[in-house]
Design a protein around this motif. Structure first.
Motif, PDB file in Angstrom:
ATOM      1  N   THR A   1       0.850  -1.053   0.114  1.00  0.00           N
ATOM      2  CA  THR A   1      -0.134   0.016  -0.292  1.00  0.00           C
ATOM      3  C   THR A   1       1.023   1.174  -0.034  1.00  0.00           C
ATOM      4  N   PRO A   2       0.332   2.270  -0.513  1.00  0.00           N
ATOM      5  CA  PRO A   2       1.105   3.675  -0.072  1.00  0.00           C
ATOM      6  C   PRO A   2       1.604   4.066   1.195  1.00  0.00           C
ATOM      7  N   GLU A   3       0.607   3.685   2.124  1.00  0.00           N
ATOM      8  CA  GLU A   3       1.290   4.113   3.298  1.00  0.00           C
ATOM      9  C   GLU A   3       2.233   3.063   3.891  1.00  0.00           C
ATOM     10  N   LYS A   4       2.238   1.803   3.794  1.00  0.00           N
ATOM     11  CA  LYS A   4       3.320   0.939   3.899  1.00  0.00           C
ATOM     12  C   LYS A   4       4.560   1.179   2.988  1.00  0.00           C
ATOM     13  N   SER A   5       4.383   1.586   1.880  1.00  0.00           N
ATOM     14  CA  SER A   5       5.765   2.201   1.181  1.00  0.00           C
ATOM     15  C   SER A   5       6.458   3.335   1.941  1.00  0.00           C
ATOM     16  N   ARG A   6       5.547   4.429   2.305  1.00  0.00           N
ATOM     17  CA  ARG A   6       5.893   5.164   2.875  1.00  0.00           C
ATOM     18  C   ARG A   6       6.861   4.989   4.340  1.00  0.00           C
ATOM     19  N   ALA A   7       6.053   4.117   4.980  1.00  0.00           N
ATOM     20  CA  ALA A   7       6.584   3.807   6.277  1.00  0.00           C
ATOM     21  C   ALA A   7       8.048   2.988   6.104  1.00  0.00           C
ATOM     22  N   ILE A   8       7.956   2.082   5.390  1.00  0.00           N
ATOM     23  CA  ILE A   8       9.315   1.397   5.110  1.00  0.00           C
ATOM     24  C   ILE A   8      10.403   2.388   4.421  1.00  0.00           C
ATOM     25  N   ALA A   9       9.853   3.184   3.517  1.00  0.00           N
ATOM     26  CA  ALA A   9      10.859   4.317   3.125  1.00  0.00           C
ATOM     27  C   ALA A   9      11.550   5.177   4.122  1.00  0.00           C
ATOM     28  N   GLU A  10      10.693   5.461   5.216  1.00  0.00           N
ATOM     29  CA  GLU A  10      11.348   6.250   6.209  1.00  0.00           C
ATOM     30  C   GLU A  10      12.396   5.464   7.065  1.00  0.00           C
ATOM     31  N   VAL A  11      12.594   4.205   6.861  1.00  0.00           N
ATOM     32  CA  VAL A  11      13.513   3.671   7.725  1.00  0.00           C
ATOM     33  C   VAL A  11      14.793   2.886   6.846  1.00  0.00           C
ATOM     34  N   ALA A  12      14.435   3.037   5.346  1.00  0.00           N
ATOM     35  CA  ALA A  12      15.450   2.446   4.448  1.00  0.00           C
ATOM     36  C   ALA A  12      15.699   3.506   3.295  1.00  0.00           C
ATOM     37  N   ASP A  13      16.637   2.815   2.479  1.00  0.00           N
ATOM     38  CA  ASP A  13      17.105   3.913   1.302  1.00  0.00           C
ATOM     39  C   ASP A  13      16.333   3.478   0.119  1.00  0.00           C
ATOM     40  N   GLY A  14      15.346   2.711   0.068  1.00  0.00           N
ATOM     41  CA  GLY A  14      14.334   2.425  -0.815  1.00  0.00           C
ATOM     42  C   GLY A  14      13.258   1.605  -0.505  1.00  0.00           C
ATOM     43  N   VAL A  15      12.301   1.276  -1.287  1.00  0.00           N
ATOM     44  CA  VAL A  15      11.257   0.310  -1.031  1.00  0.00           C
ATOM     45  C   VAL A  15      11.125  -0.241  -2.619  1.00  0.00           C
ATOM     46  N   VAL A  16      10.789  -1.803  -2.510  1.00  0.00           N
ATOM     47  CA  VAL A  16      10.438  -2.579  -3.491  1.00  0.00           C
ATOM     48  C   VAL A  16       8.935  -2.967  -3.377  1.00  0.00           C
ATOM     49  N   VAL A  17       8.086  -2.789  -4.360  1.00  0.00           N
ATOM     50  CA  VAL A  17       6.754  -3.401  -4.379  1.00  0.00           C
ATOM     51  C   VAL A  17       6.823  -4.373  -5.739  1.00  0.00           C
ATOM     52  N   GLY A  18       6.212  -5.705  -5.391  1.00  0.00           N
ATOM     53  CA  GLY A  18       6.152  -6.536  -6.774  1.00  0.00           C
ATOM     54  C   GLY A  18       4.691  -6.940  -6.500  1.00  0.00           C
ATOM     55  N   SER A  19       4.415  -7.634  -5.777  1.00  0.00           N
ATOM     56  CA  SER A  19       3.334  -8.788  -5.848  1.00  0.00           C
ATOM     57  C   SER A  19       1.888  -7.808  -5.909  1.00  0.00           C
ATOM     58  N   ALA A  20       1.837  -6.742  -5.046  1.00  0.00           N
ATOM     59  CA  ALA A  20       0.933  -5.986  -5.347  1.00  0.00           C
ATOM     60  C   ALA A  20       0.452  -5.412  -6.659  1.00  0.00           C
ATOM     61  N   ILE A  21       1.581  -5.033  -7.476  1.00  0.00           N
ATOM     62  CA  ILE A  21       1.552  -4.675  -8.711  1.00  0.00           C
ATOM     63  C   ILE A  21       1.084  -5.759  -9.801  1.00  0.00           C
ATOM     64  N   VAL A  22       1.636  -6.822  -9.242  1.00  0.00           N
ATOM     65  CA  VAL A  22       1.389  -8.060 -10.433  1.00  0.00           C
ATOM     66  C   VAL A  22      -0.218  -8.452 -10.290  1.00  0.00           C
ATOM     67  N   SER A  23      -0.371  -8.283  -9.212  1.00  0.00           N
ATOM     68  CA  SER A  23      -1.969  -8.612  -8.880  1.00  0.00           C
ATOM     69  C   SER A  23      -2.880  -7.921  -9.730  1.00  0.00           C
ATOM     70  N   LYS A  24      -2.322  -6.719  -9.878  1.00  0.00           N
ATOM     71  CA  LYS A  24      -3.306  -5.647 -10.475  1.00  0.00           C
ATOM     72  C   LYS A  24      -3.230  -6.064 -11.954  1.00  0.00           C
ATOM     73  N   ILE A  25      -2.232  -6.484 -12.500  1.00  0.00           N
ATOM     74  CA  ILE A  25      -2.130  -7.105 -13.908  1.00  0.00           C
ATOM     75  C   ILE A  25      -2.777  -8.285 -14.206  1.00  0.00           C
ATOM     76  N   ALA A  26      -2.843  -9.357 -13.004  1.00  0.00           N
ATOM     77  CA  ALA A  26      -3.515 -10.344 -13.176  1.00  0.00           C
ATOM     78  C   ALA A  26      -4.949 -10.029 -13.168  1.00  0.00           C
ATOM     79  N   ALA A  27      -5.575  -9.129 -12.668  1.00  0.00           N
ATOM     80  CA  ALA A  27      -6.801  -8.857 -12.526  1.00  0.00           C
ATOM     81  C   ALA A  27      -7.463  -8.258 -13.756  1.00  0.00           C
ATOM     82  N   GLY A  28      -6.516  -7.949 -14.621  1.00  0.00           N
ATOM     83  CA  GLY A  28      -7.022  -7.466 -15.805  1.00  0.00           C
ATOM     84  C   GLY A  28      -7.187  -6.012 -16.056  1.00  0.00           C
TER      85      GLY A  28
END
Length: 263
Positions: free
Chosen positions: A216-243
């Motif tokens: 989620t965007p909220e999780k992306s921001r929270a993780i980026a607060e403590v890291a140098d970057g964040v990766v999202v994969g499954s959530a994006i791939v799920s959107k593609i799979a859903a058509g």
């Protein structure tokens, strides 16, 4: 300096964190996959992780596994994956591409032939999840000699004794797997991730990007607060799979990128 090094240097100078998106090459088909990949930089993606379809993806959960199956059924191969990267490079010579997958297809092509083709196609780095540091002579060292970053995974079970071995020939960044288990199986927790990122960064001296369990965007921001970057994969791939349409997929990616960049 690779495109990956340049990107992290630029983001650091801007006071921003990196947003990295993962998509499976050839999912749901070659043309649609290329269309999505071409749209990722405009949606705020700093680094593209391009999944290499493989029949036995041991580190991946059902979402990524099914994406790989769809790609393979559509005729996707390592060669066509490199063709896709090459086609992307026709319009974008700056966004880094990290090829993420398993060693078998690379071994089958031949390491020397693969590295030549990958470099020519515009690949900047490799994440090969089933090659441990003890096998660095196999691909890691030749890749670095060819000018590609070899990005290593660290996990919650990578203790202080193991970490220097993991760090030894890593370049570009370290990919911290925030959970134990497969992709898409749990959610990352910033409170748990933060101390681990600090420990890894101090040992390795490279940016630490966190993946697995960010959806989620909220999780992306929270993780980026403590890291140098964040990766999202499954959530994006799920959107593609859903058509979802390409526009809708990219709009979702932008919300995730905005979250990371807002950290």
């Amino acid at each position: 300096m690779t495109r990956i090094d340049d990107t992290f240097a630029r983001l650091k100078s801007e006071g921003r964190k990196a947003f990295v998106s993962y998509v499976m090459a050839g999912d749901p088909d070659y043309d649609r996959s290329l269309e999505i990949v071409r749209g990722l930089p405009g949606a705020g993606v700093d680094i593209i992780e391009l999944g290499l379809p493989f029949t036995d993806p041991m580190a991946d959960g059902p979402t990524i596994q099914l994406a790989g199956q769809r790609a393979l059924e559509g005729g996707m191969t390592l060669k066509r994956t490199l063709d896709l990267a090459r086609a992307f490079r026709e319009g974008d010579d700056t966004t880094p591409i990290v090829l993420m997958g398993y060693y078998n297809p690379i071994y089958s092509m031949g390491v020397a032939a693969f590295l030549t083709a990958a470099k020519e196609a515009g690949i900047d780095g490799l994440i090969v999840v089933d090659l441990p540091p003890e096998e660095d002579d196999e691909l890691c060292l030749p890749a670095q000699e060819a000018g590609l970053n070899f990005i290593r995974l660290a996990t919650p079970t990578t203790d202080d004794r193991r970490l220097p071995t993991v760090a030894r020939n890593t370049s570009g960044f370290v990919y911290y797997v925030s959970i134990t288990g497969i992709t898409g199986s749990a959610e990352a927790d910033a409170g748990d991730v933060g101390p681990e990122v600090t420990r890894i960064r101090e040992t390795v001296g490279l940016p630490v990007v966190v993946g697995f369990g960010v959806n989620t965007p909220e999780k992306s921001r929270a993780i980026a607060e403590v890291a140098d970057g964040v990766v999202v994969g499954s959530a994006i791939v799920s959107k593609i799979a859903a058509g979802d349409s390409t526009a809708d997929v990219l709009a979702f990616v932008k919300t995730l990128a905005d979250g990371a960049h807002g950290a």
